[in-house]
Design a protein around this motif. Structure first.
Motif, PDB file in Angstrom:
ATOM      1  N   VAL A  18       0.932  -1.391  -0.016  1.00  0.00           N
ATOM      2  CA  VAL A  18      -0.002   0.017   0.045  1.00  0.00           C
ATOM      3  C   VAL A  18       0.795   1.325   0.053  1.00  0.00           C
ATOM      4  N   LEU A  19       1.801   1.352   0.800  1.00  0.00           N
ATOM      5  CA  LEU A  19       3.016   2.582   0.867  1.00  0.00           C
ATOM      6  C   LEU A  19       3.555   2.483  -0.465  1.00  0.00           C
ATOM      7  N   GLY A  20       3.856   1.412  -1.015  1.00  0.00           N
ATOM      8  CA  GLY A  20       4.598   1.608  -2.453  1.00  0.00           C
ATOM      9  C   GLY A  20       3.457   2.163  -3.451  1.00  0.00           C
ATOM     10  N   ALA A  21       2.458   1.804  -3.588  1.00  0.00           N
ATOM     11  CA  ALA A  21       1.126   2.244  -4.319  1.00  0.00           C
ATOM     12  C   ALA A  21       1.265   3.739  -4.061  1.00  0.00           C
ATOM     13  N   LEU A  22       1.041   4.217  -2.814  1.00  0.00           N
ATOM     14  CA  LEU A  22       1.099   5.489  -2.425  1.00  0.00           C
ATOM     15  C   LEU A  22       2.144   6.379  -3.129  1.00  0.00           C
ATOM     16  N   GLY A  58       3.774  -5.721 -11.413  1.00  0.00           N
ATOM     17  CA  GLY A  58       4.561  -5.770 -10.342  1.00  0.00           C
ATOM     18  C   GLY A  58       3.719  -6.212  -9.119  1.00  0.00           C
ATOM     19  N   MET A  59       2.706  -5.160  -8.936  1.00  0.00           N
ATOM     20  CA  MET A  59       1.805  -5.317  -7.775  1.00  0.00           C
ATOM     21  C   MET A  59       0.802  -6.689  -7.885  1.00  0.00           C
ATOM     22  N   ILE A  60       0.489  -7.183  -9.194  1.00  0.00           N
ATOM     23  CA  ILE A  60       0.017  -8.371  -9.252  1.00  0.00           C
ATOM     24  C   ILE A  60       0.817  -9.462  -8.820  1.00  0.00           C
ATOM     25  N   ILE A  61       2.211  -9.499  -9.351  1.00  0.00           N
ATOM     26  CA  ILE A  61       2.970 -10.491  -9.230  1.00  0.00           C
ATOM     27  C   ILE A  61       3.345 -10.514  -7.556  1.00  0.00           C
ATOM     28  N   ASN A  62       3.102  -9.259  -6.682  1.00  0.00           N
ATOM     29  CA  ASN A  62       3.712  -9.258  -5.434  1.00  0.00           C
ATOM     30  C   ASN A  62       2.322  -9.874  -4.833  1.00  0.00           C
ATOM     31  N   LEU A  63       0.982  -9.645  -4.992  1.00  0.00           N
ATOM     32  CA  LEU A  63      -0.198 -10.019  -4.478  1.00  0.00           C
ATOM     33  C   LEU A  63      -0.150 -11.737  -4.689  1.00  0.00           C
ATOM     34  N   VAL A  64       0.077 -12.108  -5.906  1.00  0.00           N
ATOM     35  CA  VAL A  64       0.281 -13.599  -6.173  1.00  0.00           C
ATOM     36  C   VAL A  64       1.106 -14.353  -5.186  1.00  0.00           C
ATOM     37  N   ILE A  65       2.005 -13.699  -5.070  1.00  0.00           N
ATOM     38  CA  ILE A  65       3.184 -14.183  -3.994  1.00  0.00           C
ATOM     39  C   ILE A  65       2.776 -14.322  -2.576  1.00  0.00           C
ATOM     40  N   TRP A  66       1.965 -12.943  -2.132  1.00  0.00           N
ATOM     41  CA  TRP A  66       1.669 -13.005  -0.952  1.00  0.00           C
ATOM     42  C   TRP A  66       0.618 -14.087  -0.554  1.00  0.00           C
ATOM     43  N   TYR A  67      -0.358 -14.262  -1.660  1.00  0.00           N
ATOM     44  CA  TYR A  67      -1.424 -15.395  -1.399  1.00  0.00           C
ATOM     45  C   TYR A  67      -0.893 -16.685  -1.131  1.00  0.00           C
ATOM     46  N   PHE A  68       0.162 -16.747  -2.059  1.00  0.00           N
ATOM     47  CA  PHE A  68       0.734 -18.377  -1.845  1.00  0.00           C
ATOM     48  C   PHE A  68       1.562 -18.436  -0.556  1.00  0.00           C
ATOM     49  N   ILE A  69       1.978 -17.512  -0.086  1.00  0.00           N
ATOM     50  CA  ILE A  69       2.700 -17.772   0.965  1.00  0.00           C
ATOM     51  C   ILE A  69       1.681 -17.499   2.484  1.00  0.00           C
ATOM     52  N   SER A  70       0.669 -16.472   2.264  1.00  0.00           N
ATOM     53  CA  SER A  70       0.027 -16.507   3.209  1.00  0.00           C
ATOM     54  C   SER A  70      -1.286 -17.745   3.377  1.00  0.00           C
TER      55      SER A  70
END
Length: 145
Positions: A18-22, A58-70
């Protein structure tokens, strides 16, 4: 049930996104000015559309990685994130003197983001997270009282 380390990872990692998007949104005018004033960048044919698309992908990739980790406790995703983080550190260090790289407040926010992500990744290696990645349920502390 997620262990505390994974819950903290979620908060830190998603907060850094979120901070990166802002930071991207607030710094967009500075990015646009840099692109307009850099003829060598314009000569490559990449414009603002490329920068926006790169950010979104990049945001989509980060969210996909977060989903698979979390959500999936994927060890592979954890190590992919570690590798991306290491590449990001190298990129930050290489771009410190790059005139098209982040400067001023944006550079400061980039350092804060890096620290947040580093702490988030550290959470993935704590004992309760390691047990969770190995498929062992967390131990309820109330069991020993």
């Amino acid at each position: 049930m997620k262990p505390d380390s994974i819950i903290l990872f979620d908060r830190l990692y998603l907060g850094s996104l979120v901070l990166g998007a802002l930071n991207f949104i607030i710094g967009w005018s500075a990015i646009s000015e840099k692109l307009a004033s850099s003829p060598e960048f314009a000569a490559t044919g990449f414009g603002s559309g490329f920068i926006i698309a790169s950010f979104v992908i990049g945001m989509i990739i980060n969210l996909v990685i977060w989903y698979f980790i979390s959500a999936r406790a994927s060890k592979v995703a954890k190590w992919i994130l570690v590798a991306f983080f290491a590449l990001g550190l190298v990129s930050i260090l290489r771009n410190l003197d790059n005139p098209l790289g982040p400067q001023g407040l944006s550079l400061g926010v980039t350092f804060v983001l890096t620290i947040l992500q580093g702490v988030a990744i550290y959470m993935l290696f704590r004992p309760d997270a390691a047990a969770w990645f190995n498929g062992k349920p967390p131990v309820d502390p109330g069991t020993f009282s």
